[in-house]
Design an enzyme around this catalytic site. Structure first.
Site, PDB file in Angstrom:
ATOM      1  CB  SER A   1      -0.942   0.014   1.213  1.00 54.13           C
ATOM      2  OG  SER A   1      -0.209  -0.042   2.415  1.00 54.13           O
TER       3      SER A   1
ATOM      4  CG  ASP B   1      -2.394   4.560   9.143  1.00 54.70           C
ATOM      5  OD1 ASP B   1      -1.200   4.864   8.895  1.00 54.70           O
ATOM      6  OD2 ASP B   1      -3.025   3.700   8.497  1.00 54.70           O
TER       7      ASP B   1
ATOM      8  CG  HIS C   1      -0.973   3.445   5.256  1.00 58.35           C
ATOM      9  ND1 HIS C   1      -1.749   2.795   6.190  1.00 58.35           N
ATOM     10  CD2 HIS C   1      -0.688   2.539   4.292  1.00 58.35           C
ATOM     11  CE1 HIS C   1      -1.936   1.543   5.811  1.00 58.35           C
ATOM     12  NE2 HIS C   1      -1.294   1.355   4.659  1.00 58.35           N
TER      13      HIS C   1
END
Length: 290
Positions: free
Chosen positions: A16, A193, A196
């Site tokens: 991600s 978070d 990320h």
């Protein structure tokens, strides 16, 4: 002038942190290489190195058209999840190292002219992870970390070791964020978070990546125009990746067709870029594309 399928490519492989890079560092990379190379985002959110290798078997990752000039390999944020508290993403350290080796070998076999950059997983910010867990799961939050700073360091060290073994330059994002973030977990400004990237984090990543390319692969680095600050006009220089067409101030408006013919002739006569000196082909036996 190259056809669209033959344009130089920058290939981004990862999880991600790469998939979401077009929110920040990936789009900034595309901005830097405008008119020179297409940036291909092959990040897969939630994937670890094990799953990505499986995905890459028949998804065309190893068969991109054109000349891939640069490849980033960025895994570990999911692999380094704790086995007890997040077995879904966890990959044992030894397997993670072997998977990175396979990825490097496959990348070099598939794109022999590409320059490679391995990137370590970034640090994990505990307080942000707890806050995110509570926000997402409310009263169902376990209050137990599924990723930790200490474990992220182990996977970052493993990434550095593999890079050293295979003679691939390694961008140590773990150490850089810790160092630049300062005391009291100041690196949290780079994350939203605990895992990320925030906008500041994306900005930090592209700044470090461009500096890394300039240091290790100077022929791929773009010298921006001193006057406009733009990365691709007649005042810019990149010896390793040519501009895809003549700049407007290089076109004779009274004989514009000749300007394009001259540009194409010059491009056809340009020697192909050689592989950067910092790269060597691994001595490991040939890997199958699996």
């Amino acid at each position: 002038m190259p056809k669209a399928s033959e344009r130089p490519k920058l290939l981004l492989l990862g999880d991600s942190l790469t998939q979401t890079s077009f929110e920040g560092w990936g789009s900034s990379l595309a901005q830097r290489y405008q008119r020179r190379a297409d940036v291909l985002n092959r990040g897969m959110s939630g994937y670890n190195s094990r799953w990505f290798l499986e995905y890459a078997k028949d998804s065309g990752v190893w068969e991109e058209p054109g000349t891939v000039q640069l490849i980033t390999i960025w895994f570990g944020a999911n692999d380094g999840s704790l086995a007890k508290h997040n077995p879904h993403h966890h990959v044992p350290l030894d397997e993670y190292s072997n998977n990175l080796k396979r990825l490097v070998i496959l990348a070099k076999e598939s794109y022999p002219m590409a320059s490679l950059v391995m990137i370590t997983p970034p640090p994990v910010h505990h307080d942000q992870r707890f806050a995110y867990q509570k926000k997402r799961y409310s009263d169902k939050a376990t209050g137990i970390l599924e990723r930790t700073l200490d474990n992220a360091e182990k996977y970052a060290d493993a990434c550095k070791t593999v890079a050293s073994q295979l003679d691939v330059p390694c961008l140590n994002m773990y150490d850089l964020m810790l160092k630049e973030g300062g005391d009291n977990c100041g690196f949290g400004k780079y994350l939203w978070d605990g895992l990320h990237f925030s906008k500041e984090g994306h900005d930090f990543v592209i700044e470090q990546l461009l500096a890394f390319i300039e240091k290790h692969y100077p022929s791929l680095s773009i010298k921006i125009d001193d006057i406009t600050g733009q990365p691709n006009n007649s005042g810019t220089v990149c010896t390793g990746i040519s501009n895809s067409g003549p700049y407007h101030d290089e076109i004779d408006h009274e004989n514009w067709k000749k300007s394009f013919i001259d540009f194409k002739s010059k491009a056809d006569l340009s020697p192909p870029r050689k592989k950067a000196k910092t790269e060597t082909t691994p001595t490991t036996s040939s890997a199958t594309k699996e």
